[in-house]
Design a protein around this motif. Structure first.
Motif, mmCIF file in Angstrom:
data_model
loop_
_atom_site.group_PDB
_atom_site.id
_atom_site.type_symbol
_atom_site.label_atom_id
_atom_site.label_comp_id
_atom_site.label_asym_id
_atom_site.label_seq_id
_atom_site.Cartn_x
_atom_site.Cartn_y
_atom_site.Cartn_z
ATOM 1 N N CYS A 296 0.809 -1.146 -0.109
ATOM 2 C CA CYS A 296 -0.031 -0.183 0.093
ATOM 3 C C CYS A 296 0.892 1.230 0.017
ATOM 4 N N ALA B 164 1.677 3.045 2.560
ATOM 5 C CA ALA B 164 2.465 3.179 3.598
ATOM 6 C C ALA B 164 3.721 2.134 3.504
ATOM 7 N N HIS C 160 -0.273 -6.071 1.875
ATOM 8 C CA HIS C 160 -1.658 -6.367 2.090
ATOM 9 C C HIS C 160 -2.388 -7.759 1.293
ATOM 10 N N CYS D 269 -2.477 -1.519 9.652
ATOM 11 C CA CYS D 269 -1.384 -0.766 9.032
ATOM 12 C C CYS D 269 -1.447 0.766 9.138
ATOM 13 N N CYS E 169 -1.580 2.557 6.909
ATOM 14 C CA CYS E 169 -2.451 3.237 5.933
ATOM 15 C C CYS E 169 -4.020 3.029 6.639
HETATM 16 ZN ZN LIG Z 1 -1.103 -0.376 4.613
#
Ligand SMILES: [Zn+2]
Length: 422
Positions: free
Chosen positions: A248, A250, A255, A308, A310
């Protein structure tokens, strides 16, 4: 597939639900998948019947481990017995868009047409250039479809022809590049040779670069020198399953996509392992065309379940740690040469190393032998930090450390030797 209703529709909201709530929804979906596959895919029916399981026995995610893992070798054998797809194709051939071949040989029908692991809708109104090959192997076309799912309009460039790629990127104001880091570096170099100022004359904002070892310095250079944001570049997809996990914004591991269930299992028993433990990645795709339920990828990893940065709550695979066949299990933990290589590479003093696992009493013991390239300045603190790094990476300690004279360890020998006899 077009006329058929989507039995397992993609639900992006699952990515941010509390884990328990998502698991409940996934359990309902799993029940449906198992009974669907049992009725439509004779190969799967055979497997359940053989294990003495009825579709109704699978009531949720925790029952999944009762179904035997389908290995790649099983699939090769099944495809020979029941060509071409081993009794796992759950729709008529007329609904398949493409067939790919992967080593084995294994034939893979192309089915899932979704964005998969990537964050959706970041590409609306923008052009992406996809430089993965579109022939024989599925990478190019799979990524093409994922890019469409993210909202991008795709220029399917394929490999090679650097000068043409430069022209296209400039003419179409391409904002997203997908391919290998070295190819992007070659394109930038070519653009500069052609007299362009890459940062000013081009619109490239993101790159998803992967597929090579040691791409990290190039990623850093793209960001620092050209302001290109590199999206992790880590995607986990296999020819048999398609997209499984992806990084992602981040950049904190990959994921797991909500169109699949990923378990980490003990490769010998097929039982699910708890988060944090290393084991084989076993995937169950919600796939109405080719339901390879509990497909053993042979790849090793671990699951991180914390939310996470994100904001997504889906579990993450930090990285792929190697093939399960090369790993050795020590005190219930898998130790893979790739993990130990990584630890040892942090210690410049070590020239080469070898690990030997024995079982003198009823306990596994691990001996680490090293040869020094240069003597450490402070042997005590050096050894302490080696022990710490080893434990962090492998989740298990070595029992003893021996320093050998130069030339004792065969330079191209096996790095982990298992001498246990049961
Ligand atoms: Zn993430």
């Amino acid at each position: 597939m077009a006329e058929n209703a989507d039995l397992f529709p993609h639900d992006g909201s699952l990515e941010r639900l509390p884990a328990a709530e998502r698991d409940r929804k996934m359990s309902v979906k799993l029940q449906r998948l198992v009974s669907y596959a049992y009725n439509k895919a004779p190969g799967f029916k055979q497997r359940l019947d053989g294990a003495g399981i009825k579709p109704d026995d699978i009531k949720g995610l925790s029952d999944l481990q009762r179904i035997p893992v389908l290995r790649k070798d099983d699939l090769i054998r099944l495809q020979k017995e029941m060509p071409p797809f081993g009794g796992y194709l759950a729709v008529p051939l007329s609904e398949i868009d493409h067939i790919y071949q992967s080593p084995g040989p294994i034939y893979d029908p192309q089915r899932r047409l979704r964005a998969g692991a990537f964050p959706a809708d970041i590409g609306k109104g923008q052009v992406a250039i996809n430089t993965w090959s579109y022939h024989i192997t599925p990478a190019g076309l799979l990524i093409d479809r994922m890019l469409n799912g993210m909202g991008f309009t795709v220029f399917p460039a394929g490999t090679g022809n650097t000068e043409l790629q430069v022209q296209v990127m400039r003419d179409l104001k391409v904002s997203f590049f997908v391919g290998t880091p070295s190819f992007l570096a070659a394109i930038i170099k070519k653009a500069e040779e052609m007299g362009y100022d890459f940062k000013k004359d081009f619109n490239l904002k993101f790159a998803q670069v992967a597929g090579e070892m040691g791409g990290e310095p190039l990623r850093k250079m793209f960001t620092e020198k050209y302001g290109i944001i590199c999206m992790g570049g880590d995607n986990y997809l296999t020819a048999d399953i398609g997209p499984i996990a992806g990084s992602c914004e981040a950049n904190a591991g990959m994921h797991v996509n909500t169109d699949v269930i990923v378990e980490i299992v003990d490769p010998t028993t097929g039982n699910t392992l708890p988060p944090g433990e290393v084991g084989e990645i076993v995937v169950t795709p919600f796939d109405q065309v080719y339901p390879l339920i509990r497909f053993g990828t042979g790849d090793l990893s671990t699951l991180v379940t914390e939310t996470c940065a994100c904001g997504r709550t889906t579990p993450r695979l930090p990285k792929i740690m190697g093939r399960s066949g090369d790993a050795v299990r020590v005190r219930a933990m898998f130790v893979h040469p790739r993990q130990t290589d990584e630890v040892i590479s942090k210690f410049a003093e070590i020239g080469c190393y070898q690990i030997t696992v024995t079982r003198p009493a009823d306990r596994d013991e691990m001996l680490l032998q090293v040869e020094f390239a240069t003597e450490p300045v402070d042997r005590g603190s050096w050894e302490e930090s080696l022990r710490k790094e080893f434990q962090n990476a492998c989740k298990v300690r070595f029992d003893s450390l021996e320093v050998l004279a130069a030339g004792s360890i065969p330079p191209d020998g096996k790095r982990i030797i298992d001498k246990r006899v049961y």
